[in-house]
Design a protein around this motif. Structure first.
Motif, PDB file in Angstrom:
ATOM      1  N   TRP A  99       1.250  -1.554   0.493  1.00 22.72           N
ATOM      2  CA  TRP A  99      -0.232   0.424  -0.057  1.00 22.72           C
ATOM      3  C   TRP A  99       0.939   1.256  -0.437  1.00 22.72           C
ATOM      4  O   TRP A  99       0.757   2.186  -0.645  1.00 22.72           O
ATOM      5  CB  TRP A  99      -0.501   0.449   1.207  1.00 22.72           C
ATOM      6  CG  TRP A  99      -2.026  -0.930   1.330  1.00 22.72           C
ATOM      7  CD1 TRP A  99      -1.672  -1.369   2.695  1.00 22.72           C
ATOM      8  CD2 TRP A  99      -2.598  -1.922   0.794  1.00 22.72           C
ATOM      9  NE1 TRP A  99      -2.927  -2.599   2.952  1.00 22.72           N
ATOM     10  CE2 TRP A  99      -3.471  -2.775   0.922  1.00 22.72           C
ATOM     11  CE3 TRP A  99      -2.781  -1.741  -0.357  1.00 22.72           C
ATOM     12  CZ2 TRP A  99      -3.851  -3.636   0.546  1.00 22.72           C
ATOM     13  CZ3 TRP A  99      -3.074  -3.214  -1.143  1.00 22.72           C
ATOM     14  CH2 TRP A  99      -4.084  -3.745  -0.642  1.00 22.72           C
ATOM     15  N   ASP A 106      -1.752   2.565  -5.171  1.00 25.54           N
ATOM     16  CA  ASP A 106      -2.889   3.068  -5.305  1.00 25.54           C
ATOM     17  C   ASP A 106      -4.198   2.225  -6.088  1.00 25.54           C
ATOM     18  O   ASP A 106      -4.932   1.953  -5.934  1.00 25.54           O
ATOM     19  CB  ASP A 106      -3.478   4.764  -6.464  1.00 25.54           C
ATOM     20  CG  ASP A 106      -2.574   5.323  -5.229  1.00 25.54           C
ATOM     21  OD1 ASP A 106      -2.707   5.009  -3.692  1.00 25.54           O
ATOM     22  OD2 ASP A 106      -2.147   6.696  -5.168  1.00 25.54           O
ATOM     23  N   GLN A 107      -3.460   1.757  -7.395  1.00 18.06           N
ATOM     24  CA  GLN A 107      -3.627   0.623  -8.317  1.00 18.06           C
ATOM     25  C   GLN A 107      -3.933  -0.789  -7.885  1.00 18.06           C
ATOM     26  O   GLN A 107      -5.618  -1.397  -7.404  1.00 18.06           O
ATOM     27  CB  GLN A 107      -2.973   0.573 -10.013  1.00 18.06           C
ATOM     28  CG  GLN A 107      -2.198   1.564 -10.009  1.00 18.06           C
ATOM     29  CD  GLN A 107      -1.235   1.138 -10.892  1.00 18.06           C
ATOM     30  OE1 GLN A 107      -1.383   0.353 -11.973  1.00 18.06           O
ATOM     31  NE2 GLN A 107      -0.828   2.232 -11.264  1.00 18.06           N
ATOM     32  N   TRP A 137      -5.326  -1.284  -4.785  1.00 19.26           N
ATOM     33  CA  TRP A 137      -5.851  -1.294  -3.659  1.00 19.26           C
ATOM     34  C   TRP A 137      -7.593  -0.634  -4.547  1.00 19.26           C
ATOM     35  O   TRP A 137      -7.935  -1.050  -3.797  1.00 19.26           O
ATOM     36  CB  TRP A 137      -5.057   0.847  -3.415  1.00 19.26           C
ATOM     37  CG  TRP A 137      -7.141   0.840  -1.748  1.00 19.26           C
ATOM     38  CD1 TRP A 137      -7.676   1.965  -1.745  1.00 19.26           C
ATOM     39  CD2 TRP A 137      -6.977   0.134  -0.861  1.00 19.26           C
ATOM     40  NE1 TRP A 137      -8.427   1.659  -0.764  1.00 19.26           N
ATOM     41  CE2 TRP A 137      -8.249   0.027   0.679  1.00 19.26           C
ATOM     42  CE3 TRP A 137      -6.383  -1.176   0.108  1.00 19.26           C
ATOM     43  CZ2 TRP A 137      -8.164   0.096   1.556  1.00 19.26           C
ATOM     44  CZ3 TRP A 137      -7.308  -1.856   0.806  1.00 19.26           C
ATOM     45  CH2 TRP A 137      -8.391  -1.588   1.489  1.00 19.26           C
ATOM     46  N   LYS A 138      -7.132  -0.301  -5.161  1.00 21.54           N
ATOM     47  CA  LYS A 138      -8.589   0.025  -5.887  1.00 21.54           C
ATOM     48  C   LYS A 138      -8.797  -1.638  -6.945  1.00 21.54           C
ATOM     49  O   LYS A 138     -10.125  -1.724  -6.666  1.00 21.54           O
ATOM     50  CB  LYS A 138      -8.227   0.655  -7.811  1.00 21.54           C
ATOM     51  CG  LYS A 138      -9.541   1.213  -8.626  1.00 21.54           C
ATOM     52  CD  LYS A 138      -9.523   1.756  -9.619  1.00 21.54           C
ATOM     53  CE  LYS A 138     -10.287   2.237 -10.797  1.00 21.54           C
ATOM     54  NZ  LYS A 138      -9.973   3.014 -11.608  1.00 21.54           N
ATOM     55  N   THR A 166     -10.627  -3.420  -3.793  1.00 22.87           N
ATOM     56  CA  THR A 166     -11.950  -2.295  -3.290  1.00 22.87           C
ATOM     57  C   THR A 166     -12.853  -2.312  -4.497  1.00 22.87           C
ATOM     58  O   THR A 166     -14.093  -1.706  -4.103  1.00 22.87           O
ATOM     59  CB  THR A 166     -11.446  -1.039  -2.733  1.00 22.87           C
ATOM     60  OG1 THR A 166     -11.344  -0.161  -3.551  1.00 22.87           O
ATOM     61  CG2 THR A 166     -10.754  -0.968  -1.423  1.00 22.87           C
ATOM     62  N   GLY A 167     -12.713  -2.902  -5.064  1.00 19.61           N
ATOM     63  CA  GLY A 167     -13.902  -3.559  -6.044  1.00 19.61           C
ATOM     64  C   GLY A 167     -14.871  -3.843  -5.450  1.00 19.61           C
ATOM     65  O   GLY A 167     -16.055  -4.283  -5.839  1.00 19.61           O
ATOM     66  N   GLN A 209     -18.651  -3.210  -4.367  1.00 22.98           N
ATOM     67  CA  GLN A 209     -19.409  -3.184  -5.378  1.00 22.98           C
ATOM     68  C   GLN A 209     -20.331  -4.498  -5.092  1.00 22.98           C
ATOM     69  O   GLN A 209     -21.361  -4.127  -5.166  1.00 22.98           O
ATOM     70  CB  GLN A 209     -18.867  -2.230  -6.322  1.00 22.98           C
ATOM     71  CG  GLN A 209     -17.930  -0.569  -6.653  1.00 22.98           C
ATOM     72  CD  GLN A 209     -17.325  -1.021  -8.313  1.00 22.98           C
ATOM     73  OE1 GLN A 209     -17.898  -1.420  -8.818  1.00 22.98           O
ATOM     74  NE2 GLN A 209     -16.266  -0.245  -7.883  1.00 22.98           N
ATOM     75  N   SER A 248      -8.714  -7.229 -12.858  1.00 24.70           N
ATOM     76  CA  SER A 248      -8.034  -6.332 -12.153  1.00 24.70           C
ATOM     77  C   SER A 248      -7.041  -5.988 -11.546  1.00 24.70           C
ATOM     78  O   SER A 248      -6.134  -5.409 -11.392  1.00 24.70           O
ATOM     79  CB  SER A 248      -9.180  -5.984 -11.528  1.00 24.70           C
ATOM     80  OG  SER A 248     -10.462  -4.940 -11.447  1.00 24.70           O
ATOM     81  N   ALA A 252      -3.186  -4.599 -12.002  1.00 27.81           N
ATOM     82  CA  ALA A 252      -2.585  -3.894 -11.469  1.00 27.81           C
ATOM     83  C   ALA A 252      -0.971  -4.247 -10.696  1.00 27.81           C
ATOM     84  O   ALA A 252      -0.169  -3.804 -10.237  1.00 27.81           O
ATOM     85  CB  ALA A 252      -3.197  -3.691  -9.776  1.00 27.81           C
TER      86      ALA A 252
END
Length: 417
Positions: A41, A48-49, A51-52, A55-56, A59, A332, A336
């Motif tokens: 992190w 950042d990539q 974490w994105k 954290t999908g 959704q 994803s 990343a």
């Protein structure tokens, strides 16, 4: 050491079903907070990539929230050992391969063999086998990162040298870069205060000289091949062209700024340094090649993702893990972690490989790479590692004879084992 083998193929992993006793805490559909520990992190841009990507899940499950626990790499394992040993710590954690046996032996990881759907298990590759302990799947592969020699194209051109292919060439090129540009010609980890990652990085040298840490159930620390590797390492250290005294964070920052000529490091580190970097553009400013050692072998770092046995949100954590190994989430993750091999057959986007042409050099090294866990001495690896690296530090700092130092390490390690 365990070979990565045909990791790039979509080998099917036959996971032994194991009972985890079900999750504890609230059911996943009621949501809650998941704390995820990972030193990545803290990595610029890539953190950042990543974490994105993870954290999908929010959704897919709007009642869930993920929270970072960011710990520096050098403090990562000691911090988690303290927290998890006291029945605390994160819900989900990244697990370096050399740390996995210790956590597994002490019963600190939740069995996860029953988490994935059959269609998702079928997409797992061989990298997941190393996260099995006593026939229980205790984690899954997050990424496997390979090593190579890489360089700043501009500095090599200014120094008038070609990329080296052997150790004498490496030392000569490093000296030329230092003399003609004023920048260190080479960087690599070399300090005991980064013990855990240094061990993985340093293992490239003995593996590249045809050595290793064990064979046939016996330790081989003082083998002639390992002595040759430490002798070569010392030669580079004494060259006057290496960034002696810099930790990894420091020399990686220098490479990012265009102030280091060459490095031996892993693909994730290089991607972090050049991603979006104008000083050293990834597409044109970096070259990469095989390690400049006599043999083909190299180290790799495997990282797993698992669940804390003492998590209060195990049902939710397992639901996240199931989601993360679904096809869309792995796509994803592959984007990343594009410079790495991940735990499934998901591949990075083609545009990523075009924009980062050096990546293929690292991926091609996979069949010849091995982890730094000592075969037959898996749970003793941290203690043996400490013994060996203390002796290597004496070689570097106190000019101890490599053969004598490794003989002492062999004797002390045998007593421990």
């Amino acid at each position: 050491m365990r070979k990565l083998g045909a990791l790039l193929t979509a080998a099917v992993l036959a996971v032994t079903a194991c009972g985890g006793g079900g999750g504890t805490g609230k059911p996943a559909d009621e949501g809650g907070e998941l704390v995820f520990a990972n030193f990545q992190w803290l990595e610029p841009n890539r953190g950042d990539q990543l974490w994105k990507a993870v954290t999908g899940y929010q959704q897919a499950n709007p009642k869930a929230r993920l929270k970072q626990q960011a710990i520096t790499r050098k403090d990562y394992e000691s911090t988690l050992k303290t927290q998890m040993g006291a029945r605390g710590g994160p819900d989900i954690l990244l697990i370096p391969d050399t740390f996995f046996p210790e956590l597994a032996q002490n019963g600190l990881l939740e069995p996860v063999g029953d988490v994935l759907a059959p269609e998702d298990k079928a997409k797992l590759n061989n990298g997941n086998k190393a996260a099995v302990f006593k026939e229980e799947q205790l984690a899954y592969a997050w990424e496997i990162v390979n090593y190579a020699l890489f360089w700043n194209e501009k500095l090599l051109k200014e120094a008038g040298v070609e990329p080296p292919t052997d150790l004498p060439g490496l030392v000569a090129a490093a000296k030329a870069i230092k003399d003609k540009t004023g920048n260190p010609g080479f960087a690599v980890r070399h300090q005991i205060n980064e013990e855990a990652p240094w061990w993985i990085d340093f293992s490239n040298w003995p593996y590249g000289f045809g050595g290793g840490w064990s064979r046939g159930g016996k330790l081989t620390i003082d083998s002639p091949e390992n002595v040759a590797a430490v002798t070569a390492y010392k030669q580079m250290y004494d060259s006057g062209a290496m960034s002696v005294g810099d930790d990894a964070s420091t020399f990686r920052s220098k490479f990012k700024e265009g102030k280091i000529g060459m490095m031996i490091d892993n693909s994730s580190a290089l991607f972090t340094m050049v991603n979006g970097n104008q000083a050293v553009p990834s597409a044109s400013g970096v070259g990469a090649g095989k390690l400049p050692f006599p043999g083909q072998g190299s180290s790799h770092a495997s990282f797993f993702v698992g669940i804390n046995k003492n998590s209060k949100n195990k049902a939710l954590a397992k639901d996240w893990l199931k989601w993360f190994f679904s096809a869309r989430a792995q796509e994803s993750a592959a984007a990343a972690l594009g410079a790495s091999v991940i735990g499934t057959d998901a591949q990075p986007p083609r545009a990523f490989l075009t924009e980062n042409p050096w990546v293929e050099t690292f991926r091609e090294q996979a069949p010849n790479s091995s982890d730094a866990v000592i075969d037959g001495f898996e749970t003793k690896t941290p203690q043996i590692r400490h013994i060996v690296l203390q002796e290597i530090e004496k070689v570097l700092v106190q000019d101890e004879d490599p053969a004598a130092a490794l003989k002492r390490a062999q004797q002390e390690a045998e007593k421990l084992a």
